[in-house]
Design a protein around this motif. Structure first.
Motif, short mmCIF file in Angstrom:
data_model
loop_
_atom_site.label_atom_id
_atom_site.label_comp_id
_atom_site.label_asym_id
_atom_site.label_seq_id
_atom_site.Cartn_x
_atom_site.Cartn_y
_atom_site.Cartn_z
N ILE A 287 39.56 32.86 37.70
CA ILE A 287 39.33 34.20 37.52
C ILE A 287 37.93 34.63 37.52
O ILE A 287 37.59 35.79 38.19
N ILE A 288 37.15 33.61 37.06
CA ILE A 288 35.69 34.02 37.18
C ILE A 288 35.17 34.11 38.79
O ILE A 288 34.45 34.87 39.24
N CYS A 289 35.74 33.28 39.45
CA CYS A 289 35.60 33.15 40.97
C CYS A 289 36.08 34.53 41.64
O CYS A 289 35.22 35.09 42.25
N ARG A 290 37.11 34.64 41.09
CA ARG A 290 37.72 36.09 41.85
C ARG A 290 36.95 37.17 41.36
O ARG A 290 36.82 38.13 42.31
N VAL A 291 36.48 37.36 40.15
CA VAL A 291 35.88 38.56 39.70
C VAL A 291 34.64 38.59 40.37
O VAL A 291 34.15 39.86 40.74
#
Length: 246
Positions: free
Chosen positions: A105-109
């Motif tokens: 999720i952090i990668c995506r954000v």
């Protein structure tokens, strides 16, 4: 209590019956790894739409995002809401520890790309290796050996890192096992909170559901023969990042 440290866990998964009966839920599993006496911990089951109020975010010293059986690249309402929340916390420079789904999720954000694992799913104990530059990335890596055992359970991976991210560890199967962004995002693809019992229950459950074959299940359990995850090292690493405990 004045000066009491406060942390929040974003639960992106439902509790299995085994975890509920044995540990009282994944919240307690995470607390057993990360919590110290005198701290206040809250759990928000984001997969069920439970989120903190924006006005309360600044009262927390750090956040943890759990793993999930859902895809971090999906556009379910709760996933998009979680992405928005992570963006707000990023602007606030709040520390976030991302585990598995949370790592993705952090990668995506932050503008990276997440998708199905190019070399296939993994289930069992794996060994990851710190990259040569890892020693320069964060003080929380001080005293951590160059390779670590960790329990892994995922079918997706980070395909492209955000420009601002730095790889901390990789493995023979996955390029990005850990990464950091600045000094406030620390992301782990594996599960430092899992133990042998949790892993074996997951293996038996997904086998019973027909998601994996018997051979895959046997191989997954065999990874734990005579060894196990480096839980104490993971506890030290995660706490040092989240709380500055050197």
């Amino acid at each position: 209590m004045v000066g009491q440290k406060r942390y929040a866990l974003f639960l992106a998964t439902q509790d299995s019956e085994f975890v509920k009966s044995t540990y009282g839920g994944y919240f307690n599993v995470f607390k057993s790894l990360l919590a110290d006496e005198g701290e206040h911990w809250d759990a928000f089951r984001v997969i069920a739409g439970e989120f903190p109020d924006d006005k309360d975010l600044d009262s927390y010293d750090g956040f943890v995002i759990s793993g999930s059986s859902q895809d971090a690249f999906a556009d379910d309402d709760w996933i998009l809401r979680l992405c928005s929340l992570v963006g707000k916390l990023d602007q606030m420079k709040k520390k976030i520890l991302g585990i598995c789904f949370g790592h993705q999720i952090i990668c995506r954000v932050k503008g990276g790309k997440v998708g199905r694992a190019r070399n296939g799913p993994v289930l069992g104990l794996g060994r990851i290796t710190l990259v040569d530059e890892a020693a320069k990335i964060g003080e929380y890596l001080d005293g951590i050996p160059t390779s670590l055992n960790i329990i892994k359970c995922h079918q997706d991976e980070v395909l492209e890192l955000p420009e601002s991210a730095k790889v901390i560890a990789s493995s023979d199967k996955y390029d990005v096992e850990m990464f950091s962004i600045g000094d406030h995002f620390f992301c782990i693809q594996g599960h430092p909170e899992y133990n042998r019992e949790i892993l074996f229950e997951i293996i038996d459950r997904v086998l019973g559901l027909g998601y994996i074959k018997q051979e895959f299940a046997d191989a997954a359990k065999a990874t734990m023969e005579g060894t196990g995850p480096d839980r104490k090292l993971w506890e030290k690493l995660c706490k040092t990042f989240l709380k500055g405990q050197l």
